[in-house]
Design an enzyme around this catalytic site. Structure first.
Site, PDB file in Angstrom:
ATOM      1  N   SER A  31       0.839  -1.194   0.000  1.00 45.29           N
ATOM      2  CA  SER A  31       0.000   0.000   0.000  1.00 45.29           C
ATOM      3  C   SER A  31       0.880   1.252   0.000  1.00 45.29           C
ATOM      4  CB  SER A  31      -0.942  -0.064   1.210  1.00 45.29           C
ATOM      5  OG  SER A  31      -1.980   0.851   1.100  1.00 45.29           O
ATOM      6  N   ARG A  71     -11.899   6.975   9.074  1.00 43.91           N
ATOM      7  CA  ARG A  71     -11.465   5.580   9.225  1.00 43.91           C
ATOM      8  C   ARG A  71     -12.584   4.597   8.842  1.00 43.91           C
ATOM      9  NH1 ARG A  71      -6.696   2.899   9.157  1.00 43.91           N
ATOM     10  NH2 ARG A  71      -6.517   1.294  10.755  1.00 43.91           N
ATOM     11  N   ASP A 128      -8.920  -6.975  -3.904  1.00 43.31           N
ATOM     12  CA  ASP A 128      -8.605  -5.601  -3.476  1.00 43.31           C
ATOM     13  C   ASP A 128      -9.394  -4.596  -4.312  1.00 43.31           C
ATOM     14  OD1 ASP A 128      -7.421  -3.167  -2.794  1.00 43.31           O
ATOM     15  OD2 ASP A 128      -5.384  -3.982  -2.746  1.00 43.31           O
ATOM     16  N   HIS A 149      -8.045  -5.362   0.284  1.00 47.31           N
ATOM     17  CA  HIS A 149      -6.748  -4.682   0.399  1.00 47.31           C
ATOM     18  C   HIS A 149      -5.956  -5.139   1.629  1.00 47.31           C
ATOM     19  CE1 HIS A 149      -3.813  -1.570  -0.232  1.00 47.31           C
ATOM     20  NE2 HIS A 149      -4.088  -0.988   0.918  1.00 47.31           N
ATOM     21  N   ASP A 150      -6.634  -5.318   2.757  1.00 46.87           N
ATOM     22  CA  ASP A 150      -5.943  -5.746   3.981  1.00 46.87           C
ATOM     23  C   ASP A 150      -5.321  -7.125   3.854  1.00 46.87           C
ATOM     24  OD1 ASP A 150      -5.985  -3.590   5.659  1.00 46.87           O
ATOM     25  OD2 ASP A 150      -7.771  -4.204   6.786  1.00 46.87           O
TER      26      ASP A 150
HETATM   27  C1  LIG Z   1       0.838  -1.749   7.733  1.00 51.91           C
HETATM   28  C2  LIG Z   1      -0.194  -1.237   8.688  1.00 51.91           C
HETATM   29  O1  LIG Z   1      -1.098  -0.583   8.374  1.00 51.91           O
HETATM   30  S1  LIG Z   1       0.048  -1.681  10.273  1.00 51.91           S
HETATM   31  C3  LIG Z   1      -1.182  -1.034  11.259  1.00 51.91           C
HETATM   32  C4  LIG Z   1      -2.190  -2.044  11.511  1.00 51.91           C
HETATM   33  N1  LIG Z   1      -3.205  -1.853  10.569  1.00 51.91           N
HETATM   34  C5  LIG Z   1      -4.344  -1.390  10.975  1.00 51.91           C
HETATM   35  O2  LIG Z   1      -4.574  -1.097  12.113  1.00 51.91           O
HETATM   36  C6  LIG Z   1      -5.316  -1.281   9.909  1.00 51.91           C
HETATM   37  C7  LIG Z   1      -6.692  -1.443  10.409  1.00 51.91           C
HETATM   38  N2  LIG Z   1      -6.942  -2.765  10.836  1.00 51.91           N
HETATM   39  C8  LIG Z   1      -7.149  -3.677  10.007  1.00 51.91           C
HETATM   40  O3  LIG Z   1      -7.199  -3.378   8.843  1.00 51.91           O
HETATM   41  C9  LIG Z   1      -7.287  -5.064  10.522  1.00 51.91           C
HETATM   42  O4  LIG Z   1      -7.704  -5.030  11.839  1.00 51.91           O
HETATM   43  C10 LIG Z   1      -6.018  -5.857  10.439  1.00 51.91           C
HETATM   44  C11 LIG Z   1      -5.537  -5.911   9.019  1.00 51.91           C
HETATM   45  C12 LIG Z   1      -4.902  -5.286  11.299  1.00 51.91           C
HETATM   46  C13 LIG Z   1      -6.321  -7.258  10.956  1.00 51.91           C
HETATM   47  O5  LIG Z   1      -7.418  -7.769  10.258  1.00 51.91           O
HETATM   48  P1  LIG Z   1      -8.320  -8.902  10.909  1.00 51.91           P
HETATM   49  O6  LIG Z   1      -7.452  -9.871  11.634  1.00 51.91           O
HETATM   50  O7  LIG Z   1      -9.195  -9.415   9.832  1.00 51.91           O
HETATM   51  O8  LIG Z   1      -9.129  -8.099  12.000  1.00 51.91           O
HETATM   52  P2  LIG Z   1     -10.590  -7.460  11.850  1.00 51.91           P
HETATM   53  O9  LIG Z   1     -10.654  -6.441  10.811  1.00 51.91           O
HETATM   54  O10 LIG Z   1     -11.552  -8.578  11.801  1.00 51.91           O
HETATM   55  O11 LIG Z   1     -10.749  -6.696  13.218  1.00 51.91           O
HETATM   56  C14 LIG Z   1     -10.747  -7.404  14.445  1.00 51.91           C
HETATM   57  C15 LIG Z   1     -11.263  -6.473  15.493  1.00 51.91           C
HETATM   58  O12 LIG Z   1     -12.634  -6.146  15.224  1.00 51.91           O
HETATM   59  C16 LIG Z   1     -13.396  -6.427  16.373  1.00 51.91           C
HETATM   60  N3  LIG Z   1     -14.729  -6.790  15.976  1.00 51.91           N
HETATM   61  C17 LIG Z   1     -15.126  -7.825  15.203  1.00 51.91           C
HETATM   62  N4  LIG Z   1     -16.471  -7.826  15.083  1.00 51.91           N
HETATM   63  C18 LIG Z   1     -16.922  -6.765  15.789  1.00 51.91           C
HETATM   64  C19 LIG Z   1     -18.228  -6.244  16.040  1.00 51.91           C
HETATM   65  N5  LIG Z   1     -19.336  -6.821  15.567  1.00 51.91           N
HETATM   66  N6  LIG Z   1     -18.322  -5.155  16.836  1.00 51.91           N
HETATM   67  C20 LIG Z   1     -17.198  -4.555  17.338  1.00 51.91           C
HETATM   68  N7  LIG Z   1     -15.944  -5.002  17.116  1.00 51.91           N
HETATM   69  C21 LIG Z   1     -15.827  -6.108  16.344  1.00 51.91           C
HETATM   70  C22 LIG Z   1     -12.668  -7.572  17.049  1.00 51.91           C
HETATM   71  O13 LIG Z   1     -13.046  -7.682  18.403  1.00 51.91           O
HETATM   72  C23 LIG Z   1     -11.226  -7.157  16.864  1.00 51.91           C
HETATM   73  O14 LIG Z   1     -10.898  -6.199  17.822  1.00 51.91           O
HETATM   74  P3  LIG Z   1      -9.348  -5.923  18.212  1.00 51.91           P
HETATM   75  O15 LIG Z   1      -8.620  -5.659  16.950  1.00 51.91           O
HETATM   76  O16 LIG Z   1      -9.422  -4.718  19.086  1.00 51.91           O
HETATM   77  O17 LIG Z   1      -8.869  -7.156  18.907  1.00 51.91           O
HETATM   78  N1  LIG Z   2      -4.883  -1.134   7.018  1.00 48.62           N
HETATM   79  C1  LIG Z   2      -3.939  -0.342   6.350  1.00 48.62           C
HETATM   80  C2  LIG Z   2      -4.556  -0.009   5.068  1.00 48.62           C
HETATM   81  C3  LIG Z   2      -3.822   0.939   4.217  1.00 48.62           C
HETATM   82  O1  LIG Z   2      -2.981   0.193   3.460  1.00 48.62           O
HETATM   83  C4  LIG Z   2      -3.556   0.890   7.124  1.00 48.62           C
HETATM   84  O2  LIG Z   2      -4.321   1.341   7.937  1.00 48.62           O
HETATM   85  O3  LIG Z   2      -2.465   1.384   6.971  1.00 48.62           O
END
Ligand SMILES: CC(=O)SCCNC(=O)CCNC(=O)[C@H](O)C(C)(C)COP(=O)(O)OP(=O)(O)OC[C@H]1O[C@@H](n2cnc3c(N)ncnc32)[C@H](O)[C@@H]1OP(=O)(O)O
Ligand SMILES: N[C@@H](CCO)C(=O)O
Length: 387
Positions: A169, A241, A334, A364-365
């Protein structure tokens, strides 16, 4: 003289408000630049600092260094095992560590926090000369400005050539800038879910997010940093977000995972939420707690500026400069960085070979989640890389 501060001398990162609370100081190091940084778009930033973390040891011949570049809201904390007092797991723990694809018993892994960010590197929430936070005065940055400082960090660490540069990304945009700006310093290149240039649709999604942040009355033109930390543009950043997160996932995933199911005991016909709404609320709240809205705006605008062909005779001419052994990978679902963008990269980079496709329901994730497939790509690329 530009310097790298050893961990023992590292001061705490600048306090940047509510989004930093609960973030314990890590074993980050800092690169400090003496002279002001002149920017591509004009203007300059004095007192630039870049936070970074490392894993493993640099080999005596300096041939084993790997640069990992994070995405929009990522940071330098790629893996959890960086030392005592470190803030928990990293965002690519399955990739970086002993016995992992980036085996830290062999590779020296370096991950900087991007310039303009809010996890230790200089950005809008940092103190400007004079003692006030930069806020609205923080200048417009491009990916090239960010990569320039990363190149200086490499010099300061004594790394004249990376064995590998990898990013997804926004991190992939910078990885590509590395390979085009410094071909002789980029041995191998892995580009994940990224693009040669930000597209009209990507700029359009970004535009809505920028409006959401700037439309929050607590944005105060970008100068909210001195205000009560509880009064930052949290609603606007949360809205941005929510929108972004939908673009990070796929429609089939959201449908199969949440469907029309109400959240727990809530009734969507009486002020309650569907599960998917609660999920988005959760991701919004999580980001607001850990990320600065000013950095979100600065980095989003920097991503919009991304065009590898700018000033280089166009995209094709720029891509033809890459000499690194390269793999380009798309995520098949994606919708934000569609596979057509990686097809363009794979076709245009002379050393890239065929496009690789990560199969994933997550959109994308997928580049963050599909650790096994990303690890296989890294293993393939590194097995072809002389060290
Ligand atoms: C390179 C970078 O960007 S690094 C920085 C990390 N990236 C990010 O933070 C980007 C945003 N996050 C994401 O995109 C994702 O969480 C990822 C990629 C990090 C992980 O993806 P997944 O493992 O599929 O996690 P998912 O999107 O299902 O989210 C899980 C969270 O949603 C919560 N959740 C799931 N369903 C629900 C719901 N119905 N209501 C409220 N919360 C919920 C889970 O409890 C979990 O919480 P936690 O993360 O605080 O433990
Ligand atoms: N989950 C990623 C998506 C952008 O690539 C981020 O928050 O950085």
């Amino acid at each position: 003289m530009n310097t790298v501060l050893p961990p023992s001398e590292v001061p705490l990162p600048p306090a940047s408000g509510a989004w930093r609370e609960g973030d314990p100081p890590g074993r980050r190091q800092w690169y400090e630049r003496d002279a002001p940084l002149a920017l591509e778009a004009g203007g300059e930033v004095p007192g630039v600092r870049m936070a970074f973390e490392t894993w493993g040891r640099l080999a005596p011949d300096r041939s084993n260094a790997v640069l990992v570049l994070h995405a929009l809201t990522g940071d330098s904390h790629v893996a959890g095992a960086a030392g005592p007092g470190h803030p928990g797991p990293g965002w690519w723990d399955g990739i970086v560590g002993t016995g992992r694809a980036l085996d830290t018993d062999h590779w020296f892994v370096v991950a900087p926090n991007v310039l303009g960010g809010c996890q230790g590197s200089t950005g809008p929430s940092s103190l400007a000369p004079g003692g006030r936070r930069w806020g609205s005065r923080f200048p417009f940055l491009t990916q090239r400005d960010q990569v320039l400082v990363e190149a200086e960090l490499a010099e300061a660490l004594g790394i004249d050539r990376w064995a590998l540069v990898v990013g997804g990304s926004m991190g992939g945009m910078r990885a590509l800038e590395w390979a085009v700006s410094y071909p002789e310093r980029t041995g191998a290149l892995l580009l994940l879910a990224t693009a040669a240039a930000a597209s009209a649709e990507q700029i359009a999604w970004a535009n809505i997010q920028l409006h959401a942040v700037r439309g929050d009355p607590n944005w105060r033109g970008g100068d909210y940093h001195g205000a009560d930390p509880g009064r930052g543009p949290h609603a606007g950043l949360g809205l941005a977000r929510r929108l972004a997160h939908v673009t990070y996932r796929s429609e089939p995933e959201l449908q199969s995972r949440f469907g029309r199911t109400p959240q727990a005991t809530e009734d969507p016909w009486n002020g309650g939420r569907y599960q998917v709404e609660s999920y988005l609320d959760h991701h919004a709240a999580k980001l607001v707690r850990r990320f600065d809205a000013g950095s979100y705006v600065t980095l989003t605008e920097a991503m919009n500026s991304h065009d590898i062909g700018r000033g280089r005779g166009g995209v094709r001419a720029a891509l033809s400069r890459v000499t690194a052994r390269t793999l380009v990978a798309a995520v098949d679902t994606d919708r934000l960085y569609p596979p057509s963008q990686q097809t363009e990269l794979a076709a245009g980079i002379p050393t890239a070979g065929r496009l690789r496709v990560i199969e994933s329901p997550y959109g994308h994730d997928g580049f963050l989640i599909e650790v096994k497939q990303v690890a296989a790509l890294l293993t393939e690329l590194l097995s072809r890389t002389a060290t």
